[in-house]
Design a protein around this motif. Structure first.
Motif, PDB file in Angstrom:
ATOM      1  N   ASP A   1       0.815  -1.214   0.000  1.00 36.36           N
ATOM      2  CA  ASP A   1       0.000   0.000   0.000  1.00 36.36           C
ATOM      3  C   ASP A   1       0.848   1.264   0.000  1.00 36.36           C
ATOM      4  O   ASP A   1       0.485   2.257  -0.646  1.00 36.36           O
ATOM      5  CB  ASP A   1      -0.921  -0.005   1.227  1.00 36.36           C
ATOM      6  CG  ASP A   1      -1.963  -1.109   1.152  1.00 36.36           C
ATOM      7  OD1 ASP A   1      -2.253  -1.547   0.037  1.00 36.36           O
ATOM      8  OD2 ASP A   1      -2.465  -1.524   2.205  1.00 36.36           O
ATOM      9  N   ILE A   2       1.959   1.236   0.709  1.00 37.38           N
ATOM     10  CA  ILE A   2       2.790   2.446   0.793  1.00 37.38           C
ATOM     11  C   ILE A   2       3.392   2.774  -0.570  1.00 37.38           C
ATOM     12  O   ILE A   2       3.366   3.927  -1.021  1.00 37.38           O
ATOM     13  CB  ILE A   2       3.887   2.252   1.855  1.00 37.38           C
ATOM     14  CG1 ILE A   2       3.251   2.080   3.242  1.00 37.38           C
ATOM     15  CG2 ILE A   2       4.864   3.415   1.844  1.00 37.38           C
ATOM     16  CD1 ILE A   2       4.241   1.830   4.341  1.00 37.38           C
ATOM     17  N   GLY A   3       3.932   1.764  -1.241  1.00 32.16           N
ATOM     18  CA  GLY A   3       4.484   2.004  -2.573  1.00 32.16           C
ATOM     19  C   GLY A   3       3.415   2.421  -3.561  1.00 32.16           C
ATOM     20  O   GLY A   3       3.632   3.317  -4.389  1.00 32.16           O
ATOM     21  N   ALA A   4       2.236   1.802  -3.475  1.00 30.07           N
ATOM     22  CA  ALA A   4       1.147   2.163  -4.380  1.00 30.07           C
ATOM     23  C   ALA A   4       0.714   3.605  -4.143  1.00 30.07           C
ATOM     24  O   ALA A   4       0.435   4.348  -5.100  1.00 30.07           O
ATOM     25  CB  ALA A   4      -0.031   1.210  -4.179  1.00 30.07           C
ATOM     26  N   ARG A   5       0.633   4.030  -2.887  1.00 32.24           N
ATOM     27  CA  ARG A   5       0.226   5.409  -2.600  1.00 32.24           C
ATOM     28  C   ARG A   5       1.208   6.408  -3.202  1.00 32.24           C
ATOM     29  O   ARG A   5       0.807   7.459  -3.723  1.00 32.24           O
ATOM     30  CB  ARG A   5       0.139   5.614  -1.081  1.00 32.24           C
ATOM     31  CG  ARG A   5      -0.370   6.993  -0.684  1.00 32.24           C
ATOM     32  CD  ARG A   5      -0.322   7.181   0.812  1.00 32.24           C
ATOM     33  NE  ARG A   5       1.039   7.246   1.294  1.00 32.24           N
ATOM     34  CZ  ARG A   5       1.786   8.346   1.314  1.00 32.24           C
ATOM     35  NH1 ARG A   5       1.281   9.485   0.845  1.00 32.24           N
ATOM     36  NH2 ARG A   5       3.006   8.330   1.778  1.00 32.24           N
ATOM     37  N   LEU A   6       2.488   6.078  -3.174  1.00 31.96           N
ATOM     38  CA  LEU A   6       3.503   6.980  -3.720  1.00 31.96           C
ATOM     39  C   LEU A   6       3.265   7.231  -5.208  1.00 31.96           C
ATOM     40  O   LEU A   6       3.246   8.389  -5.665  1.00 31.96           O
ATOM     41  CB  LEU A   6       4.888   6.377  -3.488  1.00 31.96           C
ATOM     42  CG  LEU A   6       6.065   7.120  -4.127  1.00 31.96           C
ATOM     43  CD1 LEU A   6       6.234   8.484  -3.480  1.00 31.96           C
ATOM     44  CD2 LEU A   6       7.354   6.302  -3.984  1.00 31.96           C
ATOM     45  N   TYR A   7       3.047   6.166  -5.977  1.00 26.93           N
ATOM     46  CA  TYR A   7       2.895   6.325  -7.422  1.00 26.93           C
ATOM     47  C   TYR A   7       1.493   6.810  -7.799  1.00 26.93           C
ATOM     48  O   TYR A   7       1.329   7.491  -8.815  1.00 26.93           O
ATOM     49  CB  TYR A   7       3.234   5.017  -8.121  1.00 26.93           C
ATOM     50  CG  TYR A   7       4.691   4.662  -7.959  1.00 26.93           C
ATOM     51  CD1 TYR A   7       5.679   5.372  -8.633  1.00 26.93           C
ATOM     52  CD2 TYR A   7       5.089   3.642  -7.103  1.00 26.93           C
ATOM     53  CE1 TYR A   7       7.016   5.068  -8.472  1.00 26.93           C
ATOM     54  CE2 TYR A   7       6.430   3.333  -6.940  1.00 26.93           C
ATOM     55  CZ  TYR A   7       7.388   4.047  -7.622  1.00 26.93           C
ATOM     56  OH  TYR A   7       8.715   3.762  -7.465  1.00 26.93           O
TER      57      TYR A   7
ATOM     58  N   ARG B   1      -6.854   2.813   4.440  1.00 28.33           N
ATOM     59  CA  ARG B   1      -6.111   1.749   5.104  1.00 28.33           C
ATOM     60  C   ARG B   1      -4.978   2.288   5.952  1.00 28.33           C
ATOM     61  O   ARG B   1      -4.708   1.797   7.047  1.00 28.33           O
ATOM     62  CB  ARG B   1      -5.536   0.786   4.059  1.00 28.33           C
ATOM     63  CG  ARG B   1      -6.569  -0.025   3.292  1.00 28.33           C
ATOM     64  CD  ARG B   1      -5.864  -0.860   2.234  1.00 28.33           C
ATOM     65  NE  ARG B   1      -6.812  -1.562   1.369  1.00 28.33           N
ATOM     66  CZ  ARG B   1      -6.468  -2.204   0.271  1.00 28.33           C
ATOM     67  NH1 ARG B   1      -5.191  -2.234  -0.103  1.00 28.33           N
ATOM     68  NH2 ARG B   1      -7.387  -2.822  -0.460  1.00 28.33           N
ATOM     69  N   LEU B   2      -4.298   3.303   5.432  1.00 26.14           N
ATOM     70  CA  LEU B   2      -3.122   3.833   6.112  1.00 26.14           C
ATOM     71  C   LEU B   2      -3.444   4.997   7.041  1.00 26.14           C
ATOM     72  O   LEU B   2      -2.533   5.522   7.692  1.00 26.14           O
ATOM     73  CB  LEU B   2      -2.085   4.293   5.078  1.00 26.14           C
ATOM     74  CG  LEU B   2      -1.583   3.223   4.097  1.00 26.14           C
ATOM     75  CD1 LEU B   2      -0.620   3.841   3.092  1.00 26.14           C
ATOM     76  CD2 LEU B   2      -0.903   2.088   4.848  1.00 26.14           C
ATOM     77  N   ASN B   3      -4.730   5.406   7.100  1.00 26.81           N
ATOM     78  CA  ASN B   3      -5.123   6.578   7.891  1.00 26.81           C
ATOM     79  C   ASN B   3      -4.317   7.815   7.480  1.00 26.81           C
ATOM     80  O   ASN B   3      -3.848   8.589   8.318  1.00 26.81           O
ATOM     81  CB  ASN B   3      -4.937   6.311   9.393  1.00 26.81           C
ATOM     82  CG  ASN B   3      -5.964   5.338   9.923  1.00 26.81           C
ATOM     83  OD1 ASN B   3      -7.113   5.333   9.473  1.00 26.81           O
ATOM     84  ND2 ASN B   3      -5.563   4.505  10.865  1.00 26.81           N
ATOM     85  N   TYR B   4      -4.161   7.969   6.190  1.00 22.61           N
ATOM     86  CA  TYR B   4      -3.407   9.098   5.650  1.00 22.61           C
ATOM     87  C   TYR B   4      -4.394   9.974   4.886  1.00 22.61           C
ATOM     88  O   TYR B   4      -4.894   9.593   3.830  1.00 22.61           O
ATOM     89  CB  TYR B   4      -2.300   8.595   4.717  1.00 22.61           C
ATOM     90  CG  TYR B   4      -1.369   9.685   4.243  1.00 22.61           C
ATOM     91  CD1 TYR B   4      -0.247  10.038   4.981  1.00 22.61           C
ATOM     92  CD2 TYR B   4      -1.606  10.362   3.058  1.00 22.61           C
ATOM     93  CE1 TYR B   4       0.607  11.035   4.553  1.00 22.61           C
ATOM     94  CE2 TYR B   4      -0.754  11.354   2.610  1.00 22.61           C
ATOM     95  CZ  TYR B   4       0.349  11.684   3.367  1.00 22.61           C
ATOM     96  OH  TYR B   4       1.190  12.682   2.938  1.00 22.61           O
ATOM     97  N   PHE B   5      -4.706  11.149   5.441  1.00 27.27           N
ATOM     98  CA  PHE B   5      -5.793  11.968   4.908  1.00 27.27           C
ATOM     99  C   PHE B   5      -5.324  13.259   4.245  1.00 27.27           C
ATOM    100  O   PHE B   5      -6.140  14.039   3.761  1.00 27.27           O
ATOM    101  CB  PHE B   5      -6.763  12.330   6.045  1.00 27.27           C
ATOM    102  CG  PHE B   5      -7.217  11.129   6.842  1.00 27.27           C
ATOM    103  CD1 PHE B   5      -7.969  10.144   6.246  1.00 27.27           C
ATOM    104  CD2 PHE B   5      -6.871  10.988   8.171  1.00 27.27           C
ATOM    105  CE1 PHE B   5      -8.391   9.041   6.961  1.00 27.27           C
ATOM    106  CE2 PHE B   5      -7.278   9.889   8.898  1.00 27.27           C
ATOM    107  CZ  PHE B   5      -8.044   8.912   8.296  1.00 27.27           C
ATOM    108  N   GLU B   6      -4.048  13.497   4.214  1.00 27.16           N
ATOM    109  CA  GLU B   6      -3.553  14.780   3.699  1.00 27.16           C
ATOM    110  C   GLU B   6      -3.811  14.895   2.197  1.00 27.16           C
ATOM    111  O   GLU B   6      -3.458  14.017   1.414  1.00 27.16           O
ATOM    112  CB  GLU B   6      -2.056  14.891   3.978  1.00 27.16           C
ATOM    113  CG  GLU B   6      -1.448  16.207   3.507  1.00 27.16           C
ATOM    114  CD  GLU B   6       0.041  16.281   3.786  1.00 27.16           C
ATOM    115  OE1 GLU B   6       0.677  17.247   3.349  1.00 27.16           O
ATOM    116  OE2 GLU B   6       0.553  15.353   4.436  1.00 27.16           O
ATOM    117  N   GLY B   7      -4.446  15.995   1.791  1.00 25.23           N
ATOM    118  CA  GLY B   7      -4.640  16.297   0.385  1.00 25.23           C
ATOM    119  C   GLY B   7      -5.759  15.556  -0.303  1.00 25.23           C
ATOM    120  O   GLY B   7      -5.983  15.747  -1.500  1.00 25.23           O
TER     121      GLY B   7
END
Length: 809
Positions: free
Chosen positions: A130-136, A163-169
Motif C-alpha cells: 500500500d505504501i508504494g502504491a500510494r507513492l505512485y 487503510r493507512l489513515n493518511y488523509f492529507e490532500g
C-alpha cells in the motif's frame, strides 16, 4: 539458405578426405596431378564460398547492419512487455518493468507515462504494497487530469488512504474529480470517498457521522445503483453510532431481503476498481448477511426476542457469520428462559466451529445452561474441559513473563528475526500463539516484521542480482546479450568455414607445386604441414554451418539438462524433508495435551528441530544458486567454447606459413601451374574480402556489446546506490518497528493471558456453582423429605389419636 547449406555440406565432404589424406604417413612423391584434376576441387571451394557468403549476408542483414532500436523504441517495447505481464496477472514482473520505466527520465515525456504509473501502482496494490502504491498514485494524481486513469487512480488512492489513515490532500483530489465530472462524482469514486469519510479518525464523531451520511445518502437513493445496498448498510451503521436504533432497524429491515431480490436490485454491469471485486450477487448476499446480524442485535437490545431469533435463523450456514448467529441466538434463548434451546444452539456452534475463539465462551455458556437444566455432571465435565484446555498455557505464559526481566525486549528479539513466527512457536504454547496472532494488533505487528524482513531479503537479493549482472558483464560478455551472442556465433562459424576453404586452397597449391619445390622448401613445407596436422582434428570439430551449431547446442543443453534434473530431484527431497519437519512440528503441537513431556525437554527438542529446519533452508538456498548457475550455462551454450578462437587462429597461421613457402617457389612454375595458382589467388581474394566483412561484423558486435554493457552497468551502479540508501532506511525503520512490535506482542500476550485467566476463572466459578447448586438441591430435597416425614407423622398421629386415647384409658 538451403542451397547454401547443401554447398557447405558438399565442401565439407570434399574437405574431409583431404584432411585424412594429409594425416597419412609420407610416401614416395607422387607425380603432380594435371590442372584438370585440381579444377573440381577449386569448383567445390567456390561453390562452398557461395553458401558461406550467404550466411555472412544473413549475419549482416539480420544483426550487424540492422539499425539498433532507438531509445523510444526500446522504451515502447519495455512498456509493451510490462503491459503483457500486467494483463496476465504477473504482478511482480509487471511492477519491475514499470518501475524501470517510470524511474527513467527519458520516459517521462512519453505519452504512456501515466499508464505506466497506473499499472505500477495497481501491480503494487495487488501485492499488498500500500505504501508504494500510494507513492505512485499520488504522482499520477499530480499530473494533469486529462492524462488518463484519473478516476481509477483516485479511487485506489482513497482506498489506500483509508487503510493507512493518511488523509492529507484527499479533499483536494476529490474536489478536482468533482470539477472534471461537472460537479458530480462517479458512483465508484463517490462510494470510496464515502467509505473514506466513514473511517476517518481525525474528525469528531458528530462531524464524521454528518459528512459520511451526506456522502452515502445519494448513493443509497439511486435506483438500481451499483452501490445502493452498501451505502444503505453504512447509513444503518451510522444510525446505530448516533443512537437512533429505530431508524437503524428500519434501514436493516429493508436490506434483509432474500438474496435473489438483492441481486436483482444490484447494477448488472458493475466493474469495481479491483479485478478481485466480488460480483453483484456476492456483494448483495454479503450485505444481507451483515444486515441480518445487525438487525438481530438491535432487536435483542429492544426486547423483541422472537423477531431477533427469526433474523438470526436466516443467516446461511455457509456464511462466516453463522457461528456468531448461533452464539447470539443462544443468549436470546437465555433471556427468554429457554435453556434447552439455548444449549442446542451452543451444541451446533461447537460442532461447526470447534476451534474458534467463540467456542471457548460457548463452552462456558454451555456449562451454565447445563446447570440451569440440573445436569450437574455434564456441567462439571464442560467446565473441567475448559480448565484443562486453558490453564496449562496460562501457567506457561506466567512462567515465561516472570522469567525475563524485560519481556518487551525478549519478544522483540523473537519477532525481529527473519523466521520470527516460527521462533515464537518454540517458546509459546500453540493455543496462546493462535489467540495472539488472531488479534488485529499483533497480526499487524507480525505482518510489519514480515514486510521489513521481506524488504531486507529483497534488498539482499537485488544486491546479489546486481553483482551477478556486473560479474556477467565482466566475465561472460556476449552471454548477457543473446542477440549479439548469436551474431558472434554465426560470424565464428563463417570464419571457420573460410579457414577450411583456405586450407583446401593450400592443399591444391601444394599439389600443383610439388614438382617445383626444392628439397629445402619441401622440408620446410613438411614441417609446417606437421604443425597444421596437429591442429587438424580439433579444428575440424569447430562448427561451420547452422546444422553443426544446432547439434552443438543440443549436445550441451542435454548435459546441462541432466544436471538440472538431478538438482530438481534434490530440490524435491528438500521439500519432502521440510514437509516432514512441519509434520513433526504439528504433531508436537497437537499432542501436547496428551503427552507428559517436561517443558524443558520439549523446548530443547523444538530448538533442535529449528536448527534442522535452518539447515534445510541453507541447503535450499545453495541448491537455488546452483540451479541459477545451470540456467546461465544453458543460456550460454552458443558461446564460443574455450580455446576455439585460439585454435582457429593457430590453424590459420599454419596455413599462412605453408602458403608463404609456396609463394617463394611460384616464379619457377610453368604456365599450367601458374594458371591454377592464378585461380587459387582469385579465390583467396574472395576469401580475404569475406574475412574483412567478418572482421567488420565482429567489430560491430563488439561495439554494440560495449555500448549496451556500458548502459546496463550505469543502470546497475545507480541501482546499487539506491540499494545502499534503502538498506539504511530499512535499518532505521527496522529499529523503530522492533521497539513497537515488541511492545505490541507483549501487550497482546498479556491480553491473551488475561483472557485465559478469565476463562479459567469462569470455569472454576462454574465448578463451584455446580457443587453449590447440587448441594442446595440435595439440601432442599432432604428438607423436603424431612417435611414430608413430619407431615406423615402428624397425619399418623391424627389418624391413630383415638386408638392412642383408648390405650391410655
Amino acid at each position: 539458405m538451403n542451397a547454401s547449406l547443401r554447398a557447405l555440406a558438399l565442401a565439407a565432404v570434399l574437405l574431409g578426405p583431404a584432411a585424412v589424406r594429409s594425416a597419412e604417413p609420407a610416401q614416395a612423391p607422387a607425380p603432380p596431378p594435371p590442372a584438370r584434376d585440381l579444377s573440381p576441387r577449386l569448383d567445390a571451394v567456390e561453390t562452398g564460398l557461395l553458401g558461406v557468403e550467404e550466411n555472412l549476408h544473413f549475419v549482416e542483414t539480420q544483426f550487424t547492419q540492422r539499425a539498433e532500436p532507438s531509445d523510444d523504441d526500446a522504451l515502447a517495447r519495455r512498456f509493451s512487455d510490462g503491459e503483457i505481464h500486467y494483463l496476465l496477472g504477473d504482478w511482480p514482473a509487471a511492477s519491475v518493468l514499470f518501475y524501470d520505466l517510470v524511474s527513467d527520465p527519458r520516459f517521462r515525456p512519453h505519452p504512456r507515462y501515466p499508464d505506466a504509473l497506473f499499472y505500477l501502482a495497481d501491480s503494487l496494490l495487488e501485492q499488498h504494497n500500500d505504501i508504494g502504491a500510494r507513492l505512485y498514485l499520488r504522482e499520477l494524481l499530480a499530473l494533469p487530469p486529462t492524462s488518463g486513469h484519473y478516476r481509477e487512480a483516485l479511487s485506489r488512492y482513497l482506498t489506500v488512504a483509508g487503510r493507512l489513515n493518511y488523509f492529507e490532500g484527499v479533499e483536494a483530489y476529490v474536489a478536482q474529480a468533482r470539477t472534471l465530472s461537472g460537479g458530480q462524482l462517479s458512483p465508484e469514486i463517490a462510494y470510496v470517498h464515502a467509505k473514506w469519510l466513514f473511517r476517518r479518525t481525525d474528525l469528531s464523531p458528530a462531524d464524521r457521522i454528518t459528512q459520511a451520511r451526506a456522502a452515502f445518502t445519494p448513493l443509497a437513493q439511486a435506483p438500481n445503483g451499483a452501490f445502493r445496498l452498501q451505502a444503505a448498510y453504512h447509513l444503518g451503521v451510522l444510525s446505530v453510532q448516533e443512537g437512533d436504533l429505530p431508524a437503524a432497524i428500519t434501514r436493516f429491515q429493508q436490506l434483509a431481503t432474500p438474496p435473489s431480490a438483492q441481486a436483482a436490485q444490484a447494477a448488472p454491469g458493475r466493474t469495481g476498481p479491483r479485478r478481485s471485486a466480488p460480483t453483484p450477487e456476492e456483494e448483495a448476499r454479503r450485505v444481507r448477511e451483515l444486515a441480518l446480524m445487525s438487525l438481530g442485535r438491535l432487536l435483542y437490545e429492544t426486547g423483541r426476542f422472537d423477531d431477533a431469533l427469526d433474523r438470526y435463523g436466516q443467516v446461511p450456514r455457509d456464511s462466516e457469520s453463522f457461528p456468531d448467529s448461533l452464539y447470539e441466538s443462544a443468549w436470546v434463548h437465555v433471556r427468554r428462559g429457554h435453556y434447552q434451546q439455548a444449549k442446542n444452539a451452543i451444541d451446533i456452534l461447537l460442532l461447526v466451529a470447534p476451534d474458534s475463539q467463540l467456542a471457548a465462551e460457548g463452552r462456558i455458556l454451555q456449562g451454565n445452561l447445563l446447570q440451569k437444566l440440573r445436569r450437574y455432571d455434564e456441567a462439571t465435565d464442560t467446565y473441567t474441559q475448559v480448565i484443562d484446555t486453558f490453564r496449562p498455557p496460562r501457567e506457561q505464559v506466567d512462567a515465561l513473563l516472570s522469567s525475563h526481566s524485560d519481556p518487551v525486549a525478549y519478544f522483540d528479539r523473537l519477532l525481529v528475526r527473519a523466521d520470527g513466527p516460527l521462533d515464537m512457536r518454540t517458546v509459546l504454547p500453540h493455543l496462546v500463539l493462535k489467540y495472539a496472532t488472531t488479534q488485529r494488533e499483533v497480526a499487524d505487528a507480525v505482518r510489519t516484521v514480515e514486510d521489513i524482513d521481506s524488504g531486507r531479503r529483497g534488498r539482499s537479493e537485488a544486491a546479489a542480482i546486481a553483482q551477478r549482472i556486473l560479474h556477467a558483464l565482466d566475465t561472460r560478455g556476449l552471454e548477457t546479450f543473446p542477440e549479439l551472442q548469436e551474431a558472434n556465433t554465426r560470424a565464428d562459424a563463417v570464419d571457420t568455414a573460410l579457414t577450411q576453404a583456405e586450407a583446401e586452397l593450400v592443399r591444391v597449391e601444394t599439389l600443383a607445386m610439388q614438382a617445383v619445390l626444392t628439397p629445402a622448401e619441401l622440408a620446410r613445407l613438411t614441417e609446417a604441414q606437421h604443425a597444421r596436422e596437429a591442429l587438424e582434428r580439433r579444428f575440424s570439430a569447430l562448427p561451420t554451418s547452422l546444422k553443426t551449431l544446432e547439434d552443438r547446442r543440443e549436445r550441451m543443453q542435454r548435459r546441462v539438462d541432466e544436471l538440472d534434473r538431478e538438482a530438481y530431484r534434490l530440490d524435491f527431497e528438500l521439500q519432502s524433508l521440510n514437509a516432514i519437519a512441519a509434520s513433526i512440528r504439528k504433531w508436537v503441537d497437537d499432542s501436547r495435551t496428551h503427552r507428559q513431556t517436561p517443558p524443558d525437554e520439549e523446548r530443547e527438542f523444538l530448538l533442535q528441530l529449528q536448527a534442522e529446519v535452518q539447515t534445510l533452508k541453507d541447503l535450499k538456498a545453495e541448491l537455488t544458486a546452483t540451479r541459477a548457475r545451470l540456467a546461465d550455462e544453458r543460456n550460454a551454450v552458443d558461446t564460443t567454447l574455450a580455446g576455439e578462437r585460439a585454435i582457429r587462429v593457430a590453424y590459420a597461421d599454419s596455413l599462412r606459413r605453408e602458403h608463404a613457402i609456396l609463394r617463394e617457389a611460384e616464379p619457377r612454375a610453368d604456365a599450367e601451374v601458374l594458371a591454377t595458382l592464378r585461380r587459387t589467388h582469385g579465390v583467396r581474394g574472395r576469401l580475404d574480402g569475406l574475412r574483412e566483412r567478418v572482421t567488420t561484423a565482429r567489430n560491430v558486435v563488439r561495439e554494440r556489446l560495449e555500448r549496451r554493457g556500458r548502459v546496463i552497468r550505469e543502470k546497475v551502479v545507480a541501482e546499487q546506490q539506491l540499494l545502499e540508501r534503502y538498506e539504511a532506511e530499512v535499518a532505521a525503520v527496522s529499529g523503530d518497528a522492533r521497539q513497537l512490535v515488541g511492545r505490541i506482542a507483549y501487550d497482546s500476550i498479556r491480553r491473551v493471558r488475561q483472557q485465559f485467566y478469565d476463562l479459567v476463572l469462569k470455569a472454576d466459578v462454574g465448578v463451584v456453582d455446580v457443587a453449590f447448586n447440587e448441594k442446595q438441591d440435595k439440601t432442599t430435597a432432604i428438607q423436603t423429605l424431612s417435611s414430608q416425614k413430619d407431615e406423615a407423622l402428624r397425619e399418623l398421629d391424627a389418624e391413630f389419636q383415638d386408638v392412642l386415647s383408648e390405650v391410655k384409658e
